[in-house]
Design a protein around this motif. Structure first.
Motif, PDB file in Angstrom:
ATOM      1  N   THR A 110       0.831  -1.207   0.000  1.00  0.00           N
ATOM      2  CA  THR A 110       0.000   0.000   0.000  1.00  0.00           C
ATOM      3  C   THR A 110       0.866   1.257   0.000  1.00  0.00           C
ATOM      4  N   LEU A 111       1.919   1.275   0.794  1.00  0.00           N
ATOM      5  CA  LEU A 111       2.796   2.450   0.817  1.00  0.00           C
ATOM      6  C   LEU A 111       3.555   2.602  -0.496  1.00  0.00           C
ATOM      7  N   ALA A 129      -6.008   5.858   1.294  1.00  0.00           N
ATOM      8  CA  ALA A 129      -6.569   7.218   1.300  1.00  0.00           C
ATOM      9  C   ALA A 129      -5.767   8.173   2.192  1.00  0.00           C
ATOM     10  N   HIS A 130      -5.244   7.678   3.289  1.00  0.00           N
ATOM     11  CA  HIS A 130      -4.539   8.561   4.230  1.00  0.00           C
ATOM     12  C   HIS A 130      -3.286   9.203   3.634  1.00  0.00           C
ATOM     13  N   PRO A 131      -2.337   8.439   3.063  1.00  0.00           N
ATOM     14  CA  PRO A 131      -1.144   9.102   2.527  1.00  0.00           C
ATOM     15  C   PRO A 131      -1.403   9.920   1.258  1.00  0.00           C
ATOM     16  N   MET A 156      -7.268  13.492  -5.893  1.00  0.00           N
ATOM     17  CA  MET A 156      -7.654  12.156  -6.329  1.00  0.00           C
ATOM     18  C   MET A 156      -8.892  11.702  -5.578  1.00  0.00           C
ATOM     19  N   THR A 157      -9.712  10.932  -6.261  1.00  0.00           N
ATOM     20  CA  THR A 157     -10.841  10.245  -5.644  1.00  0.00           C
ATOM     21  C   THR A 157     -10.563   8.758  -5.776  1.00  0.00           C
ATOM     22  N   LEU A 158     -10.594   8.040  -4.647  1.00  0.00           N
ATOM     23  CA  LEU A 158     -10.313   6.611  -4.657  1.00  0.00           C
ATOM     24  C   LEU A 158     -11.612   5.823  -4.701  1.00  0.00           C
ATOM     25  N   LEU A 159     -11.656   4.825  -5.561  1.00  0.00           N
ATOM     26  CA  LEU A 159     -12.808   3.936  -5.663  1.00  0.00           C
ATOM     27  C   LEU A 159     -12.286   2.508  -5.590  1.00  0.00           C
TER      28      LEU A 159
END
Length: 194
Positions: A97-98, A138-140, A146-149
């Motif tokens: 994820t990072l 979403a946090h970093p 950006m919109t995350l889906l």
């Protein structure tokens, strides 16, 4: 490449400068995925993060193959074409994820430098499957346009808001409310907003 060497930074800049597919409303849509690279000889290569796959390769058995993080721009409509913008090999100690967050940050910077996105344009839509943790990602990326889906796993479980603490109740306030299990429809409630 025809001389036996490659400049990854220059290649990434070049890819970001090529014509970019966009959605019908002009929005850039990027897909991210952490996936395996299916090559029969790949499990013998050191310093790679291995993903479990079943029924692939010559042996049709369980295998562990190296993982990679991909970012591609998607076209709208029924086509399956996409423009690959970046690929990062995951190391054994990497947090996928990072790595994806840093990768998306770099891709957005290159797209902005190439003039594909400017302040005032619609936010870039990032789509991902259940293999990516959308809430963790979403946090970093909270400071980026950006919109995350993300798709949620069918066996996922979430905890509801505990609501207000009843008056006169002593002790520490509750941190979580009831359980919302996707596999148990009776744990779902009607949404507050449709």
């Amino acid at each position: 490449m025809d001389r036996g060497w490659l400049e990854p930074t220059r290649l990434r800049r070049t890819l970001a400068g090529l014509p970019l597919p966009k959605a019908a409303d002009g929005r850039i849509v990027l897909a991210v995925d952490v996936s395996n690279w299916l090559r029969p000889d790949a499990p013998t290569i050191d310093d790679r993060l291995f993903c479990h796959v079943y029924g692939r390769g010559d042996r049709k058995t369980d295998q562990f193959v190296p993982g990679y993080s991909f970012v591609a721009a998607l076209e709208s409509g029924r086509t399956s074409w996409g423009a690959l913008l970046d690929t990062v090999r995951l190391g054994p100690a990497d947090d996928a994820t990072l790595v994806t967050a840093a990768q998306l940050r770099d891709v957005l910077q290159r797209l902005t430098q190439a003039g594909h996105w400017r302040p005032g344009d619609p936010e870039i839509l990032i789509v991902m499957d259940a293999g990516n943790d959308a809430t963790y990602l979403a946090h970093p990326l909270a400071d980026l346009p950006m919109t995350l889906l993300g798709r949620l796993r069918s066996d996922g479980v979430m905890l509801r808001d505990p609501g207000p603490t009843p008056s006169g109740q002593g002790g520490r306030p509750r941190r979580h409310g009831g359980v919302l299990a996707f596999a148990k429809p009776d744990s779902l409630h009607e949404p507050d907003v449709t």
